[in-house]
Structures are given as structure tokens and as C-alpha cells.
Design a protein around this motif. Structure first.
Motif, mmCIF file in Angstrom:
data_model
loop_
_atom_site.group_PDB
_atom_site.id
_atom_site.type_symbol
_atom_site.label_atom_id
_atom_site.label_comp_id
_atom_site.label_asym_id
_atom_site.label_seq_id
_atom_site.Cartn_x
_atom_site.Cartn_y
_atom_site.Cartn_z
ATOM 1 N N THR A 1 0.862 -1.171 0.000
ATOM 2 C CA THR A 1 0.000 0.000 0.000
ATOM 3 C C THR A 1 0.902 1.225 0.000
ATOM 4 O O THR A 1 1.774 1.341 0.851
ATOM 5 C CB THR A 1 -0.872 0.036 1.274
ATOM 6 O OG1 THR A 1 -1.639 -1.143 1.348
ATOM 7 C CG2 THR A 1 -1.784 1.243 1.264
ATOM 8 N N LEU A 2 0.709 2.095 -0.958
ATOM 9 C CA LEU A 2 1.468 3.339 -0.999
ATOM 10 C C LEU A 2 0.490 4.481 -0.755
ATOM 11 O O LEU A 2 -0.458 4.672 -1.498
ATOM 12 C CB LEU A 2 2.169 3.518 -2.341
ATOM 13 C CG LEU A 2 3.201 2.456 -2.687
ATOM 14 C CD1 LEU A 2 3.768 2.715 -4.083
ATOM 15 C CD2 LEU A 2 4.312 2.434 -1.667
ATOM 16 N N ASP A 3 0.721 5.215 0.317
ATOM 17 C CA ASP A 3 -0.157 6.326 0.680
ATOM 18 C C ASP A 3 0.716 7.555 0.871
ATOM 19 O O ASP A 3 1.582 7.585 1.741
ATOM 20 C CB ASP A 3 -0.923 5.996 1.967
ATOM 21 C CG ASP A 3 -1.847 7.120 2.389
ATOM 22 O OD1 ASP A 3 -2.208 7.938 1.516
ATOM 23 O OD2 ASP A 3 -2.204 7.187 3.565
ATOM 24 N N GLY A 4 0.498 8.549 0.064
ATOM 25 C CA GLY A 4 1.292 9.766 0.184
ATOM 26 C C GLY A 4 0.590 10.911 -0.514
ATOM 27 O O GLY A 4 -0.453 10.748 -1.125
ATOM 28 N N GLY A 5 1.170 12.063 -0.401
ATOM 29 C CA GLY A 5 0.583 13.217 -1.045
ATOM 30 C C GLY A 5 1.331 14.488 -0.702
ATOM 31 O O GLY A 5 2.410 14.471 -0.109
ATOM 32 N N SER B 1 4.348 11.001 3.468
ATOM 33 C CA SER B 1 4.071 9.579 3.359
ATOM 34 C C SER B 1 3.143 9.172 4.489
ATOM 35 O O SER B 1 3.161 9.767 5.562
ATOM 36 C CB SER B 1 5.373 8.789 3.433
ATOM 37 O OG SER B 1 5.135 7.410 3.280
ATOM 38 N N SER B 2 2.338 8.166 4.257
ATOM 39 C CA SER B 2 1.411 7.623 5.252
ATOM 40 C C SER B 2 0.483 8.710 5.796
ATOM 41 O O SER B 2 0.347 8.887 6.999
ATOM 42 C CB SER B 2 2.181 6.952 6.394
ATOM 43 O OG SER B 2 2.982 5.912 5.906
ATOM 44 N N LYS C 1 -2.835 8.869 5.422
ATOM 45 C CA LYS C 1 -4.050 8.274 5.972
ATOM 46 C C LYS C 1 -3.798 6.845 6.458
ATOM 47 O O LYS C 1 -4.279 6.449 7.498
ATOM 48 C CB LYS C 1 -5.143 8.284 4.907
ATOM 49 C CG LYS C 1 -6.494 7.921 5.422
ATOM 50 C CD LYS C 1 -7.553 8.145 4.364
ATOM 51 C CE LYS C 1 -8.937 7.875 4.951
ATOM 52 N NZ LYS C 1 -9.973 8.096 3.967
ATOM 53 N N ASN C 2 -3.064 6.066 5.705
ATOM 54 C CA ASN C 2 -2.730 4.686 6.046
ATOM 55 C C ASN C 2 -1.216 4.506 5.966
ATOM 56 O O ASN C 2 -0.527 5.295 5.329
ATOM 57 C CB ASN C 2 -3.401 3.704 5.077
ATOM 58 C CG ASN C 2 -4.907 3.771 5.136
ATOM 59 O OD1 ASN C 2 -5.488 3.683 6.211
ATOM 60 N ND2 ASN C 2 -5.544 3.945 3.996
ATOM 61 N N ASP C 3 -0.721 3.441 6.575
ATOM 62 C CA ASP C 3 0.713 3.147 6.495
ATOM 63 C C ASP C 3 1.078 2.746 5.073
ATOM 64 O O ASP C 3 0.337 2.033 4.400
ATOM 65 C CB ASP C 3 1.085 2.002 7.444
ATOM 66 C CG ASP C 3 1.007 2.407 8.897
ATOM 67 O OD1 ASP C 3 1.088 3.615 9.178
ATOM 68 O OD2 ASP C 3 0.872 1.507 9.751
ATOM 69 N N SER C 4 2.236 3.212 4.608
ATOM 70 C CA SER C 4 2.775 2.769 3.332
ATOM 71 C C SER C 4 3.659 1.568 3.614
ATOM 72 O O SER C 4 4.564 1.637 4.439
ATOM 73 C CB SER C 4 3.595 3.877 2.676
ATOM 74 O OG SER C 4 2.762 4.961 2.337
ATOM 75 N N GLU D 1 7.502 -1.266 6.485
ATOM 76 C CA GLU D 1 6.886 0.048 6.303
ATOM 77 C C GLU D 1 7.902 0.934 5.599
ATOM 78 O O GLU D 1 9.085 0.928 5.940
ATOM 79 C CB GLU D 1 6.517 0.644 7.658
ATOM 80 C CG GLU D 1 5.783 1.951 7.535
ATOM 81 C CD GLU D 1 5.361 2.498 8.882
ATOM 82 O OE1 GLU D 1 5.593 3.697 9.096
ATOM 83 O OE2 GLU D 1 4.837 1.734 9.699
#
Length: 126
Positions: free
Chosen positions: A38-42, A76-77, A79-82, A105
Motif C-alpha cells: 500500500t502506498l499512501d502519500g501526497g 508519506s502515510s 491516511k494509512n501506512d505505506s 513500512e
């Protein structure tokens, strides 16, 4: 705007070694292998304002002040862990299988992995 994802060289080496070790026995037996993650970033932006009063030490006169600040970064992360992981199993005969799960992670903004957070499971079962 073009963006790139940086992954540390050590993480790539480790993944490459794991894949080599897993595919060598696959010639003789079936191996179940799954790469997941899972990749979560922005983009993060924060604007703030600090207000207060400054009292001059010599005159005792109070002067109001206001400071505005802005910052932005790639995060990074949010909302959720990457995370990135590899799980699988390998039949060893007699109805038994070797199974494993390796998960780390990662910080997608820097490519660094968090060594303290992850899953490492290796076992034998029927």
C-alpha cells in the motif's frame, strides 16, 4: 509535474535476494508467491499565524506582533501506512509447506524503510 519514487538501494537488494532464493526451488516444486503493498502519500501544505505582544525591556512598552508561516512537503502515510511485502509458501512434501511473510513500512517521500515496524513470519505447517 513529473514525480519520482525513490526506494533505497538496500531495500532493492534485499527484495532481489529474496526473489532469487524463492525462485530457485520453484523449478522442482510449485511455489505460491505474492508481492503486495500500500502506498499512501501526497502533498502537505500548512499555513499558520502566531500572534502575541512583545514588551520592550527598557521602556516596558508593549507592541503587538503577528508572524505568518507556510510550509509544504511531500508526505508519506497521510491516511494509512505505506508498506511493501512479500508472502508465499513452498510445498516440501508429506503434506507440509514452508510459509513466510516479510513486510516493511516505507516512507515514499524519502525511500527509507522503518526497521522497527514490519512483519516477519516464517514457519512450517500442514
Amino acid at each position: 509535474m513529473v514525480s519520482t519514487l525513490s526506494i533505497s538501494k538496500n531495500a532493492l537488494r534485499l527484495a532481489g535476494r529474496m526473489l532469487i532464493l524463492l525462485f530457485l526451488p520453484a523449478i522442482a516444486h510449485a511455489t505460491d508467491l505474492q508481492l503486495y503493498g500500500t502506498l499512501d502519500g501526497g502533498y502537505r501544505y500548512h499555513a499558520g499565524k502566531t500572534q502575541g505582544h512583545f514588551t520592550h525591556p527598557d521602556t516596558g512598552q508593549s507592541t503587538p506582533f503577528s508572524i505568518r508561516s507556510q510550509s509544504s512537503s511531500i508526505g508519506s502515510s497521510l491516511k494509512n501506512d505505506s508498506k511493501i511485502g512479500l508472502r508465499g509458501s513452498h510445498e516440501i512434501g508429506g503434506g507440509n509447506r514452508i510459509f513466510f511473510e516479510l513486510e516493511e513500512e516505507v516512507d515514499i517521500a524519502t525511500g527509507h524503510r522503518n526497521r522497527d515496524r514490519g512483519v516477519r513470519v516464517i514457519g512450517i505447517g500442514g
